[in-house]
Design an enzyme around this catalytic site. Structure first.
Site, PDB file in Angstrom:
ATOM      1  N   GLU A 175       5.837  -3.741  -5.886  1.00 31.42           N
ATOM      2  CA  GLU A 175       6.999  -3.772  -5.002  1.00 31.42           C
ATOM      3  C   GLU A 175       6.995  -4.958  -4.051  1.00 31.42           C
ATOM      4  O   GLU A 175       5.954  -5.510  -3.711  1.00 31.42           O
ATOM      5  CB  GLU A 175       7.117  -2.457  -4.232  1.00 31.42           C
ATOM      6  N   CYS A 193       7.932  -9.550   2.016  1.00 34.01           N
ATOM      7  CA  CYS A 193       6.584  -8.998   1.958  1.00 34.01           C
ATOM      8  C   CYS A 193       6.171  -8.943   0.481  1.00 34.01           C
ATOM      9  O   CYS A 193       6.832  -8.287  -0.319  1.00 34.01           O
ATOM     10  CB  CYS A 193       6.606  -7.600   2.572  1.00 34.01           C
ATOM     11  N   CYS A 239      -4.924  -1.061  -5.309  1.00 30.81           N
ATOM     12  CA  CYS A 239      -5.864  -1.663  -4.359  1.00 30.81           C
ATOM     13  C   CYS A 239      -7.173  -0.884  -4.372  1.00 30.81           C
ATOM     14  O   CYS A 239      -7.167   0.340  -4.321  1.00 30.81           O
ATOM     15  CB  CYS A 239      -5.258  -1.664  -2.956  1.00 30.81           C
ATOM     16  N   CYS A 277      -8.169   2.481   1.649  1.00 33.88           N
ATOM     17  CA  CYS A 277      -8.097   2.993   3.025  1.00 33.88           C
ATOM     18  C   CYS A 277      -7.495   4.403   2.980  1.00 33.88           C
ATOM     19  O   CYS A 277      -6.579   4.671   2.204  1.00 33.88           O
ATOM     20  CB  CYS A 277      -7.247   2.076   3.886  1.00 33.88           C
ATOM     21  N   CYS A 284      -3.508   4.970   3.309  1.00 34.01           N
ATOM     22  CA  CYS A 284      -2.562   4.038   2.674  1.00 34.01           C
ATOM     23  C   CYS A 284      -2.098   4.515   1.299  1.00 34.01           C
ATOM     24  O   CYS A 284      -2.901   4.997   0.500  1.00 34.01           O
ATOM     25  CB  CYS A 284      -3.223   2.672   2.554  1.00 34.01           C
ATOM     26  N   CYS A 310       4.162   0.186   3.010  1.00 35.83           N
ATOM     27  CA  CYS A 310       3.280  -0.379   1.996  1.00 35.83           C
ATOM     28  C   CYS A 310       2.945   0.576   0.833  1.00 35.83           C
ATOM     29  O   CYS A 310       2.294   1.585   1.020  1.00 35.83           O
ATOM     30  CB  CYS A 310       2.016  -0.743   2.779  1.00 35.83           C
TER      31      CYS A 310
HETATM   32  N1  SAH Z   1      -4.549  -5.071   2.181  1.00 35.94           N
HETATM   33  C1  SAH Z   1      -4.116  -5.823   3.285  1.00 35.94           C
HETATM   34  C2  SAH Z   1      -2.654  -6.166   3.249  1.00 35.94           C
HETATM   35  C3  SAH Z   1      -1.724  -5.102   2.759  1.00 35.94           C
HETATM   36  S1  SAH Z   1      -1.512  -3.709   3.830  1.00 35.94           S
HETATM   37  C4  SAH Z   1      -4.480  -5.109   4.575  1.00 35.94           C
HETATM   38  O1  SAH Z   1      -4.890  -3.968   4.528  1.00 35.94           O
HETATM   39  O2  SAH Z   1      -4.376  -5.748   5.619  1.00 35.94           O
HETATM   40  C5  SAH Z   1      -0.537  -4.372   5.145  1.00 35.94           C
HETATM   41  C6  SAH Z   1      -0.594  -3.550   6.423  1.00 35.94           C
HETATM   42  O3  SAH Z   1       0.105  -2.312   6.264  1.00 35.94           O
HETATM   43  C7  SAH Z   1      -2.016  -3.199   6.836  1.00 35.94           C
HETATM   44  O4  SAH Z   1      -2.236  -3.433   8.186  1.00 35.94           O
HETATM   45  C8  SAH Z   1      -2.070  -1.735   6.494  1.00 35.94           C
HETATM   46  O5  SAH Z   1      -3.065  -1.108   7.199  1.00 35.94           O
HETATM   47  C9  SAH Z   1      -0.666  -1.279   6.819  1.00 35.94           C
HETATM   48  N2  SAH Z   1      -0.322   0.033   6.257  1.00 35.94           N
HETATM   49  C10 SAH Z   1      -0.768   0.588   5.112  1.00 35.94           C
HETATM   50  N3  SAH Z   1      -0.251   1.819   4.946  1.00 35.94           N
HETATM   51  C11 SAH Z   1       0.542   2.053   6.006  1.00 35.94           C
HETATM   52  C12 SAH Z   1       1.360   3.165   6.430  1.00 35.94           C
HETATM   53  N4  SAH Z   1       1.446   4.263   5.686  1.00 35.94           N
HETATM   54  N5  SAH Z   1       2.015   3.068   7.597  1.00 35.94           N
HETATM   55  C13 SAH Z   1       1.938   1.940   8.328  1.00 35.94           C
HETATM   56  N6  SAH Z   1       1.216   0.861   7.999  1.00 35.94           N
HETATM   57  C14 SAH Z   1       0.506   0.908   6.843  1.00 35.94           C
HETATM   58 FE1  SF4 Z   2      -5.546  -1.797   0.311  1.00 35.68          FE
HETATM   59 FE2  SF4 Z   2      -3.809  -0.309   1.676  1.00 35.68          FE
HETATM   60 FE3  SF4 Z   2      -6.249  -0.702   2.648  1.00 35.68          FE
HETATM   61 FE4  SF4 Z   2      -4.513  -2.754   2.617  1.00 35.68          FE
HETATM   62  S1  SF4 Z   2      -4.318  -0.854   3.797  1.00 35.68           S
HETATM   63  S2  SF4 Z   2      -6.660  -2.785   1.982  1.00 35.68           S
HETATM   64  S3  SF4 Z   2      -3.394  -2.281   0.722  1.00 35.68           S
HETATM   65  S4  SF4 Z   2      -5.743   0.398   0.746  1.00 35.68           S
END
Ligand code: SAH
Ligand code: SF4
Length: 355
Positions: A92, A105, A112, A116, A119, A341
């Site tokens: 996406e 974006c 991934c 985390c 996420c 995301c």
């Molecule tokens: N993997 C990289 C970049 C992609 S995520 C990273 O983790 O930085 C981009 C941002 O979106 C990150 O700061 C991540 O923590 C945040 N993010 C992920 N899931 C989210 C959610 N459900 N609500 C808000 N922010 C989120």
């Molecule tokens: Fe991967 Fe989501 Fe963690 Fe970014 S926030 S590193 S996209 S699992």
């Protein structure tokens, strides 16, 4: 016939390739002009380029490696694209409209591996990296969509914050950055491009050593190892001390401001004590630090996490300010279309599986 995307080549790579194939040096400039300024959809449309060159390009490259699977437009003008790649995977891309311009974006990996706990992107393990052409093509597809709608605006900003961990796909990421930044092509200013990382410390050294002047954002999300490991298991491999050492190196090399992203999770990391701890962590270089507080977008599968209340977000912000830390709250775009995301992709995959 090769099906590699012509958008995956930097200017210099295309120039060498053309010269190796008996073409004149100036061809690269012509071809890039057609690709990025006129934004053609077929090689045949390059009408000041020899037929033989067009054939050569057609035999070796393609202009499309992905199709639009789904497009959703939000009331606030945010557009979310779901692209189907040549191998059937879906990714996406989101277009957001701000008063300072249009920001896209982009996704860098299919899934991934960082995983985390909050996420949606990490729900599905990485199946592969995107190549540089697939990352550039996301921008081109969004821009062409705007061109088709006769919107005159150009994509002016890029955030590498879609699915995936960009520093875990380093070579393709860097090629992508050089391609979109090149003033012979899209010419998107380095200062308008932000790469977000979960904190892959050893790659941050390489990133600091690279001359390109793009912005760096770090997903910090917690100010101490115990809490950070609980929500981001990558913190075991790269604990806060290692991360901050890499930050020191980056600042020494680049002297550029770093953004710290901090997701606001209700009753997890949103208390006053974490705000003070976070301020302590970055106080030494606070003139080069900016904290972005991100209200959490709930993800169905992660039932343990809720968004912090507006009062807690406000209080956290006030505490940071009182501690002398520059900060802001990122109120979301496209809330009505699953713009967080990885959310649309994971919903779409679930739907497909349910059928
Ligand atoms: N993997 C990289 C970049 C992609 S995520 C990273 O983790 O930085 C981009 C941002 O979106 C990150 O700061 C991540 O923590 C945040 N993010 C992920 N899931 C989210 C959610 N459900 N609500 C808000 N922010 C989120
Ligand atoms: Fe991967 Fe989501 Fe963690 Fe970014 S926030 S590193 S996209 S699992």
């Amino acid at each position: 016939m090769s099906n590699s995307s012509i958008y995956g080549l930097t200017y210099e790579q295309l120039q060498s390739w053309l010269m190796e194939h008996g073409e004149k040096r100036f061809r690269a400039e012509q071809v890039w002009n057609w690709l990025y300024k006129k934004r053609i959809s077929r090689f045949e449309d390059m009408n000041n380029v020899n037929q033989s060159t067009i054939e050569l390009l057609k035999e070796n490259f393609v202009l499309h490696t992905m199709d639009v699977e789904l497009r959703q437009e939000s009331k606030d003008g945010t557009i979310k694209f779901l692209f189907k790649l040549a191998d059937g995977n879906v990714i996406e891309t989101v277009l957001m409209r701000f008063n300072y311009g249009l920001s896209v974006c982009v996704t860098t990996q299919v899934g991934c591996n960082i995983g985390c706990s909050f996420c949606a992107s990490g729900l599905l393990r990485k199946s592969r990296d995107l190549d540089s052409g697939e990352i550039v093509e996301q921008i081109m597809n969004v821009q062409k969509h705007l061109d088709d709608r006769r919107e005159e605006d150009r994509v002016s900003h890029i955030v590498v914050m879609g699915i995936g961990e960009p520093l875990d796909n380093y070579k393709n990421l860097m090629e992508f950055l050089y391609i979109v930044n090149d003033d012979r092509g899209l010419n998107i200013g380095a200062r308008h491009i932000t790469v977000s990382t979960s904190g892959i410390a050893h790659k941050m050294y390489d990133f600091a050593d690279d001359p390109i002047q793009v912005n760096l954002a770090i997903s910090i999300h917690a100010p101490n190892n115990e809490l950070r490991t609980q929500i981001m298991k990558i913190n075991r491999a790269f604990p806060i001390e290692k991360l901050m050492k890499a930050v020191d190196y980056y600042l020494e090399k680049k002297n550029r401001r770093i953004t710290y992203e901090y997701i606001m999770l209700h009753d997890v990391n949103d208390h006053k004590k974490e705000a003070i701890e976070l301020a302590d962590l970055i106080r030494d270089h606070r003139h080069l630090a900016y904290v972005n507080l991100i209200p959490y977008n709930t993800v169905d599968e992660h039932i343990d996490y809720q968004r912090s209340s507006t009062e807690n977000i406000q209080a956290f912000y006030e505490t940071l300010k009182a501690e002398g830390i520059q900060c802001g709250v990122r109120w979301e775009n496209g809330a009505d279309i699953d713009a967080a995301c990885g959310q649309l992709r994971s919903k779409q995959i679930k739907k497909t599986k349910a059928v």
